[in-house]
Write a protein that holds these residues in place. Structure first.
Motif, PDB file in Angstrom:
ATOM      1  N   VAL A   1      -5.852  -1.310  -7.261  1.00 40.26           N
ATOM      2  CA  VAL A   1      -5.295  -0.741  -8.101  1.00 40.26           C
ATOM      3  C   VAL A   1      -6.620  -0.558  -9.249  1.00 40.26           C
ATOM      4  O   VAL A   1      -7.398  -1.389  -9.223  1.00 40.26           O
ATOM      5  CB  VAL A   1      -4.211  -1.613  -8.762  1.00 40.26           C
ATOM      6  CG1 VAL A   1      -2.935  -1.518  -7.991  1.00 40.26           C
ATOM      7  CG2 VAL A   1      -4.477  -2.957  -9.139  1.00 40.26           C
ATOM      8  N   ASN A   2      -6.599   0.299 -10.019  1.00 41.00           N
ATOM      9  CA  ASN A   2      -7.559   0.334 -11.226  1.00 41.00           C
ATOM     10  C   ASN A   2      -6.735   0.430 -12.428  1.00 41.00           C
ATOM     11  O   ASN A   2      -6.533   1.285 -13.141  1.00 41.00           O
ATOM     12  CB  ASN A   2      -7.946   1.761 -11.016  1.00 41.00           C
ATOM     13  CG  ASN A   2      -9.122   2.094 -11.952  1.00 41.00           C
ATOM     14  OD1 ASN A   2      -9.690   1.033 -12.636  1.00 41.00           O
ATOM     15  ND2 ASN A   2      -9.586   3.185 -12.252  1.00 41.00           N
ATOM     16  N   CYS A   3      -6.200  -0.912 -13.046  1.00 42.28           N
ATOM     17  CA  CYS A   3      -5.392  -1.017 -14.040  1.00 42.28           C
ATOM     18  C   CYS A   3      -5.305  -2.779 -14.237  1.00 42.28           C
ATOM     19  O   CYS A   3      -5.761  -3.403 -13.259  1.00 42.28           O
ATOM     20  CB  CYS A   3      -4.102  -0.604 -13.799  1.00 42.28           C
ATOM     21  SG  CYS A   3      -3.199  -1.119 -12.533  1.00 42.28           S
TER      22      CYS A   3
ATOM     23  N   HIS B   1       0.247   6.855 -10.183  1.00 43.90           N
ATOM     24  CA  HIS B   1      -0.569   6.205 -11.264  1.00 43.90           C
ATOM     25  C   HIS B   1       0.337   5.141 -12.039  1.00 43.90           C
ATOM     26  O   HIS B   1       1.731   5.487 -12.035  1.00 43.90           O
ATOM     27  CB  HIS B   1      -0.740   7.237 -12.334  1.00 43.90           C
ATOM     28  CG  HIS B   1      -1.587   6.634 -13.491  1.00 43.90           C
ATOM     29  ND1 HIS B   1      -2.743   6.122 -13.413  1.00 43.90           N
ATOM     30  CD2 HIS B   1      -0.873   6.304 -14.605  1.00 43.90           C
ATOM     31  CE1 HIS B   1      -3.011   5.519 -14.643  1.00 43.90           C
ATOM     32  NE2 HIS B   1      -1.954   5.731 -15.530  1.00 43.90           N
TER      33      HIS B   1
ATOM     34  N   ASN C   1      -5.949  -6.650  -6.368  1.00 43.79           N
ATOM     35  CA  ASN C   1      -6.619  -6.131  -7.282  1.00 43.79           C
ATOM     36  C   ASN C   1      -7.486  -4.935  -7.101  1.00 43.79           C
ATOM     37  O   ASN C   1      -7.628  -3.994  -8.047  1.00 43.79           O
ATOM     38  CB  ASN C   1      -7.428  -7.383  -8.162  1.00 43.79           C
ATOM     39  CG  ASN C   1      -7.852  -6.970  -9.596  1.00 43.79           C
ATOM     40  OD1 ASN C   1      -7.242  -5.988 -10.072  1.00 43.79           O
ATOM     41  ND2 ASN C   1      -8.848  -7.680  -9.866  1.00 43.79           N
ATOM     42  N   ALA C   2      -8.338  -5.119  -5.967  1.00 41.81           N
ATOM     43  CA  ALA C   2      -9.100  -4.025  -5.556  1.00 41.81           C
ATOM     44  C   ALA C   2      -8.096  -2.744  -5.022  1.00 41.81           C
ATOM     45  O   ALA C   2      -8.717  -1.667  -5.172  1.00 41.81           O
ATOM     46  CB  ALA C   2      -9.807  -4.300  -4.231  1.00 41.81           C
TER      47      ALA C   2
ATOM     48  N   ASP D   1      -0.077   1.803 -14.763  1.00 45.48           N
ATOM     49  CA  ASP D   1      -0.686   1.388 -15.937  1.00 45.48           C
ATOM     50  C   ASP D   1      -1.002  -0.102 -15.595  1.00 45.48           C
ATOM     51  O   ASP D   1      -1.681  -0.670 -16.501  1.00 45.48           O
ATOM     52  CB  ASP D   1      -0.257   1.766 -17.169  1.00 45.48           C
ATOM     53  CG  ASP D   1      -0.037   3.269 -17.395  1.00 45.48           C
ATOM     54  OD1 ASP D   1      -1.070   3.903 -17.627  1.00 45.48           O
ATOM     55  OD2 ASP D   1       1.112   3.915 -17.454  1.00 45.48           O
TER      56      ASP D   1
ATOM     57  N   GLU E   1       0.821  -1.193   0.049  1.00 44.92           N
ATOM     58  CA  GLU E   1      -0.065   0.025  -0.074  1.00 44.92           C
ATOM     59  C   GLU E   1       0.925   1.245   0.122  1.00 44.92           C
ATOM     60  O   GLU E   1       0.593   2.185  -0.694  1.00 44.92           O
ATOM     61  CB  GLU E   1      -0.874   0.007   1.000  1.00 44.92           C
ATOM     62  CG  GLU E   1      -2.040  -0.959   0.976  1.00 44.92           C
ATOM     63  CD  GLU E   1      -2.662  -1.324   2.278  1.00 44.92           C
ATOM     64  OE1 GLU E   1      -2.169  -0.694   3.504  1.00 44.92           O
ATOM     65  OE2 GLU E   1      -3.617  -2.336   2.455  1.00 44.92           O
TER      66      GLU E   1
ATOM     67  N   ASP F   1      -7.307 -10.851  -4.790  1.00 39.97           N
ATOM     68  CA  ASP F   1      -8.660 -10.126  -5.083  1.00 39.97           C
ATOM     69  C   ASP F   1      -8.340  -8.848  -4.126  1.00 39.97           C
ATOM     70  O   ASP F   1      -8.773  -7.646  -4.817  1.00 39.97           O
ATOM     71  CB  ASP F   1      -9.842 -10.871  -4.564  1.00 39.97           C
ATOM     72  CG  ASP F   1     -10.124 -11.834  -5.494  1.00 39.97           C
ATOM     73  OD1 ASP F   1      -9.757 -11.983  -6.623  1.00 39.97           O
ATOM     74  OD2 ASP F   1     -10.967 -12.955  -4.897  1.00 39.97           O
TER      75      ASP F   1
END
Length: 159
Positions: free
Chosen positions: A46-48, A25, A43-44, A27, A17, A40
């Motif tokens: 990050v938004n990529c 940011h 994965n939650a 990618d 974290e 899981d």
């Protein structure tokens, strides 16, 4: 394109974290195994796109053992590494990567960061962001950057 590469988080996410906050940011996130059922959750965070494979401590996992994909024009092969005896040397892993036509091979397992750039293959290990084993014992990860022309550079960083 900015890619964050981590491994061996072993259910402990405070340093991950911290790294995600520090790096801003990204990618793509690549996790090279031993998430121990917490993929899981990761994965939650990050938004990529997120690639994750199983490690030797991912018991009863449905995660793939290995994965191949492209980043730009580079053929990437990821594995945890224990099936290739990376604790002894990288030679079997490099031979497998070359046999698959990979440009970049990424592995974990040893908890020690490593980066070797050869004419035909880049071999890297981000170490462990949580349980480092190298001298100095600082958690480590790798940031990969790829420009629009497909040129990649890699930086080992420490928490």
């Amino acid at each position: 394109m900015k890619i964050l590469i981590v491994s061996d988080t072993h259910k402990s996410h405070k340093n991950l974290e911290t790294v995600l906050e520090r790096e801003g940011h990204i990618d793509m996130l690549i996790h090279l195994g031993d998430a121990e059922g917490k993929e899981d959750y990761i994965n939650a965070l990050v938004n990529c796109p997120f690639h994750v494979i199983s490690g030797n401590n991912d018991f009863f996992s449905d995660l793939p053992r290995e994965e191949e994909f492209f980043i730009g024009g580079s053929h990437v092969f990821i594995t945890h590494g224990h099936y290739y005896y990376v604790g002894m040397s990288e030679e079997r892993l490099k031979a497998e990567a070359r046999g698959r036509g990979a440009d970049i091979v990424m592995y974990g397992h040893t908890h020690r960061p490593a980066l070797t750039v050869e004419d035909d293959l880049v071999t890297l290990n981000p170490g462990s962001v949580v349980y480092p084993r190298q001298e100095g014992r600082k958690g480590s990860y790798i940031v990969m950057r790829m420009d629009d022309k497909g040129n990649a550079d890699f930086e080992i960083k420490f928490v």
